[in-house]
Every structure is written in C-alpha cells, then in structure tokens.
Design an enzyme around this catalytic site. Structure first.
Site, PDB file in Angstrom:
ATOM      1  N   LYS A  33       0.824  -1.213   0.000  1.00 45.72           N
ATOM      2  CA  LYS A  33       0.000   0.000   0.000  1.00 45.72           C
ATOM      3  C   LYS A  33       0.856   1.261   0.000  1.00 45.72           C
ATOM      4  CE  LYS A  33      -2.251   1.806   3.678  1.00 45.72           C
ATOM      5  NZ  LYS A  33      -2.146   3.271   3.613  1.00 45.72           N
ATOM      6  N   ASP A  60      -3.449   4.363  -1.982  1.00 45.14           N
ATOM      7  CA  ASP A  60      -4.321   4.911  -0.930  1.00 45.14           C
ATOM      8  C   ASP A  60      -4.209   6.423  -0.917  1.00 45.14           C
ATOM      9  OD1 ASP A  60      -5.929   5.153   1.288  1.00 45.14           O
ATOM     10  OD2 ASP A  60      -4.387   4.532   2.717  1.00 45.14           O
ATOM     11  N   LYS A  62      -6.950   8.470  -1.281  1.00 44.06           N
ATOM     12  CA  LYS A  62      -8.187   9.012  -0.688  1.00 44.06           C
ATOM     13  C   LYS A  62      -8.728  10.229  -1.444  1.00 44.06           C
ATOM     14  CE  LYS A  62      -7.335   7.292   4.011  1.00 44.06           C
ATOM     15  NZ  LYS A  62      -5.987   6.713   3.950  1.00 44.06           N
ATOM     16  N   LEU A  63      -9.142  10.010  -2.691  1.00 42.31           N
ATOM     17  CA  LEU A  63      -9.662  11.131  -3.491  1.00 42.31           C
ATOM     18  C   LEU A  63     -10.959  11.659  -2.876  1.00 42.31           C
ATOM     19  CD1 LEU A  63      -9.086   9.719  -7.112  1.00 42.31           C
ATOM     20  CD2 LEU A  63      -7.592  11.201  -5.751  1.00 42.31           C
ATOM     21  N   HIS A  64     -11.119  12.976  -2.899  1.00 46.82           N
ATOM     22  CA  HIS A  64     -12.324  13.613  -2.353  1.00 46.82           C
ATOM     23  C   HIS A  64     -12.462  14.987  -2.980  1.00 46.82           C
ATOM     24  CE1 HIS A  64     -14.820  14.493   1.559  1.00 46.82           C
ATOM     25  NE2 HIS A  64     -15.510  14.673   0.451  1.00 46.82           N
ATOM     26  N   ASP A  65     -13.345  15.115  -3.978  1.00 46.20           N
ATOM     27  CA  ASP A  65     -13.537  16.407  -4.654  1.00 46.20           C
ATOM     28  C   ASP A  65     -14.849  16.312  -5.430  1.00 46.20           C
ATOM     29  OD1 ASP A  65     -13.027  18.929  -5.993  1.00 46.20           O
ATOM     30  OD2 ASP A  65     -10.886  18.590  -5.651  1.00 46.20           O
ATOM     31  N   PRO A  67     -17.297  15.442  -8.500  1.00 44.08           N
ATOM     32  CA  PRO A  67     -17.190  14.252  -9.364  1.00 44.08           C
ATOM     33  C   PRO A  67     -16.308  14.455 -10.596  1.00 44.08           C
ATOM     34  CG  PRO A  67     -19.439  14.495  -8.598  1.00 44.08           C
ATOM     35  CD  PRO A  67     -18.704  15.718  -8.112  1.00 44.08           C
ATOM     36  N   THR A 115     -10.610   6.039  11.206  1.00 39.12           N
ATOM     37  CA  THR A 115     -10.538   5.449  12.550  1.00 39.12           C
ATOM     38  C   THR A 115     -10.000   6.449  13.579  1.00 39.12           C
ATOM     39  OG1 THR A 115      -8.499   4.437  11.762  1.00 39.12           O
ATOM     40  CG2 THR A 115     -10.380   3.013  11.944  1.00 39.12           C
ATOM     41  N   ARG A 176      -3.430  -5.131  15.057  1.00 39.04           N
ATOM     42  CA  ARG A 176      -2.210  -5.275  15.854  1.00 39.04           C
ATOM     43  C   ARG A 176      -2.106  -6.689  16.391  1.00 39.04           C
ATOM     44  NH1 ARG A 176      -1.041  -1.447  13.588  1.00 39.04           N
ATOM     45  NH2 ARG A 176      -0.285   0.555  14.336  1.00 39.04           N
ATOM     46  N   GLY A 205       1.020  -1.779   9.101  1.00 39.52           N
ATOM     47  CA  GLY A 205       2.234  -1.023   8.866  1.00 39.52           C
ATOM     48  C   GLY A 205       3.269  -1.299   9.933  1.00 39.52           C
ATOM     49  N   ARG A 206       3.275  -0.422  10.950  1.00 39.31           N
ATOM     50  CA  ARG A 206       4.364  -0.412  11.928  1.00 39.31           C
ATOM     51  C   ARG A 206       4.647  -1.725  12.649  1.00 39.31           C
ATOM     52  NH1 ARG A 206       2.012   5.015  14.232  1.00 39.31           N
ATOM     53  NH2 ARG A 206       0.200   3.941  13.379  1.00 39.31           N
TER      54      ARG A 206
HETATM   55  O1  C5P Z   1       1.285   1.487  10.997  1.00 38.88           O
HETATM   56  P1  C5P Z   1      -0.170   1.138  10.928  1.00 38.88           P
HETATM   57  O2  C5P Z   1      -0.437  -0.352  10.944  1.00 38.88           O
HETATM   58  O3  C5P Z   1      -1.010   1.876  11.960  1.00 38.88           O
HETATM   59  O4  C5P Z   1      -0.618   1.666   9.488  1.00 38.88           O
HETATM   60  C1  C5P Z   1      -1.959   1.774   9.125  1.00 38.88           C
HETATM   61  C2  C5P Z   1      -2.076   2.328   7.727  1.00 38.88           C
HETATM   62  O5  C5P Z   1      -3.472   2.369   7.400  1.00 38.88           O
HETATM   63  C3  C5P Z   1      -1.543   3.736   7.537  1.00 38.88           C
HETATM   64  O6  C5P Z   1      -0.988   3.788   6.224  1.00 38.88           O
HETATM   65  C4  C5P Z   1      -2.772   4.617   7.611  1.00 38.88           C
HETATM   66  O7  C5P Z   1      -2.661   5.768   6.804  1.00 38.88           O
HETATM   67  C5  C5P Z   1      -3.848   3.697   7.053  1.00 38.88           C
HETATM   68  N1  C5P Z   1      -5.213   3.958   7.507  1.00 38.88           N
HETATM   69  C6  C5P Z   1      -5.577   3.922   8.850  1.00 38.88           C
HETATM   70  N2  C5P Z   1      -6.873   4.179   9.217  1.00 38.88           N
HETATM   71  C7  C5P Z   1      -7.797   4.443   8.294  1.00 38.88           C
HETATM   72  C8  C5P Z   1      -7.446   4.456   6.927  1.00 38.88           C
HETATM   73  C9  C5P Z   1      -6.123   4.207   6.571  1.00 38.88           C
HETATM   74  O8  C5P Z   1      -4.760   3.662   9.709  1.00 38.88           O
HETATM   75  N3  C5P Z   1      -9.050   4.640   8.664  1.00 38.88           N
END
Ligand code: C5P
Length: 228
Positions: A33, A60, A62-65, A67, A115, A176, A205-206
């Site tokens: 991603k 990712d 996240k387009l928003h404008d 149409p 979130t 997690r 991610g992390r």
């Molecule tokens: O490092 P981590 O696992 O928190 O990464 C989550 C990824 O998901 C990030 O790239 C973040 O921008 C994305 N994301 C998110 N919550 C959302 C939409 C996207 O954490 N509602």
C-alpha cells in the site's frame, strides 16, 4: 507476490527504506500500500517498486472532490493500474461512481469514517449520527454507486459485511498482533480477530515495518492467520 491477505503500509520518507521493506515482504504479503506521504514524496519511483515486486498495488490517495475532478484524477492514475484505489465515501455516490467509470478495472475502494474520528469529533464537524451507523450508511451508499471494496475499522466490519454482502472486499487498518504496541491506533483487533469478524485484507504497517526483523514479523503474522 505472497499469499497472506495483508497490505503492507509503505509509509516512509526514504526511498531506500521503502525498497528494503518491499524486498523483505514481497514473498509474504499479497498487497503493498502506497499512501499520501509516500506518493507525494516518491510518486512514480515508489509505484515502480511495487509494480516490480509482483504484489498488488494499493494506491491509498483518498480522493475527495467534485465528481468531475475525481474522474480526471482517477483517469490520470489509470496508468499505474492499481488493484485498489481509495476515495472518501463521504464525497457522495456521484463522486464514487465517477471514479468507478474512470477506472473500470480497479477496485474503487471507499474509505468510510476514519478510525481517528470518534462520535464527539464527528459532532464537532456537524455529523450527528454515531460513527458506526455512519460507516454502515456510507458503505451501502458507496457500494450502490459501484465501489467494490470498503475500508472500515475491524470493529465495524461485521455490520458492514451484513449490509453489503459477500462480494465486496472489506479492508481493515487498526490491526495489531497480540502483545505489540497500538501506536496511535485507538481501537485495534488482532489479525485473527479481524479476519474472523469478516475482513478480507488487513492493512498493517508499523508492527511489521517497525520490527527489528521485518521478514520474521511479516512471516509470524502470515503463519498466525494461515489456518483461517
Ligand atoms: O502502521 P499502521 O499499521 O497503523 O498503518 C496503518 C495504515 O493504514 C496507515 O498507512 C494509515 O494511513 C492507514 N489507515 C488507517 N486508518 C484508516 C485508513 C487508513 O490507519 N481509517
């Protein structure tokens, strides 16, 4: 390309770091991603890394404008052939439809309530419906407009699944593994819990990219979810 239903969030400032993450995870995860930071910093170079890896590209942005503008932006991104492209569901059905028409091969993916927002913050910006209900409404509206995937928290994925049916790909961040740090994610679930709740693809991610051994961290999660 790996088979684990994981989208690795490639969020880094350094292209060399991104290259290393791709090398370590490409044989484990199905999807990589690219989000806003990486896209704005490294654009085509980062996309090229993902395309070369053989993994699915999740763009990712996240387009928003309006149409018409989203249609133009989506058409401009068509040259990267993303498997997934995110748009904000709150942009409305006409906007979501415009992206779907511009990119018919791509899973246009509607992001519902972020979130990072809770009921109080939503009220502050004038949305008085509780977050969970807003998520379900936005998911239904986006799917009606042609979206083939939805991003929502693992806590809402069950309700969204009941609303949109089995054919829509449900993607959840906020995942997690047990015993790892939640970082800034507020409401988390483990990978197994999120899949059991109905998710198809886990954005992680992390917990992987911040690990001392990235390959081992990714492999451990893949093994944990394999029987599911
Ligand atoms: O490092 P981590 O696992 O928190 O990464 C989550 C990824 O998901 C990030 O790239 C973040 O921008 C994305 N994301 C998110 N919550 C959302 C939409 C996207 O954490 N509602």
């Amino acid at each position: 390309m790996g088979t684990a239903p994981i989208a690795i969030a490639l969020d880094s400032r350094e292209i060399e770091v991104l290259r290393e993450w791709v090398a370590q995870t490409r044989e484990i995860a199905s999807t990589l991603k690219i989000g806003l930071e990486t896209f704005y910093r490294h654009g085509e170079q980062a996309i090229h890394l993902v395309r070369e890896s053989g993994c699915d590209l999740f763009l990712d942005v996240k387009l928003h404008d309006i149409p018409n503008t989203v249609a133009g932006a989506a058409a401009a991104l068509a040259r990267y052939s993303p498997k997934y492209l995110t748009v904000h569901a709150s942009g409305g059905p006409e906007m979501v439809r415009a992206a779907c028409v511009a990119l018919p091969e791509t899973f246009v993916t509607a992001v519902t309530v972020l979130t990072s927002l809770d009921d109080q913050t939503l009220r502050e910006v004038g949305i008085c419906t509780p977050a969970q209900e807003t998520v379900v409404r936005q998911a239904a509206s986006a799917v009606e407009a042609g979206a083939r995937a939805i991003v929502c928290s693992p806590h809402e994925v069950g309700r969204v699944r009941s609303e949109v049916g089995g054919d829509i790909v449900l993607i959840t961040p906020g995942v997690r593994p047990a015993g790892t740090s939640a970082d800034d994610q507020k409401r988390v679930m483990t990978p197994v819990q999120a899949l059991t709740a109905g998710a198809d693809l886990l954005v992680i991610g992390r917990p992987i990219t911040g690990a001392a051994n990235i390959y081992s961290a990714a492999l451990a999660i893949a093994r944990e979810i394999d029987p599911i």
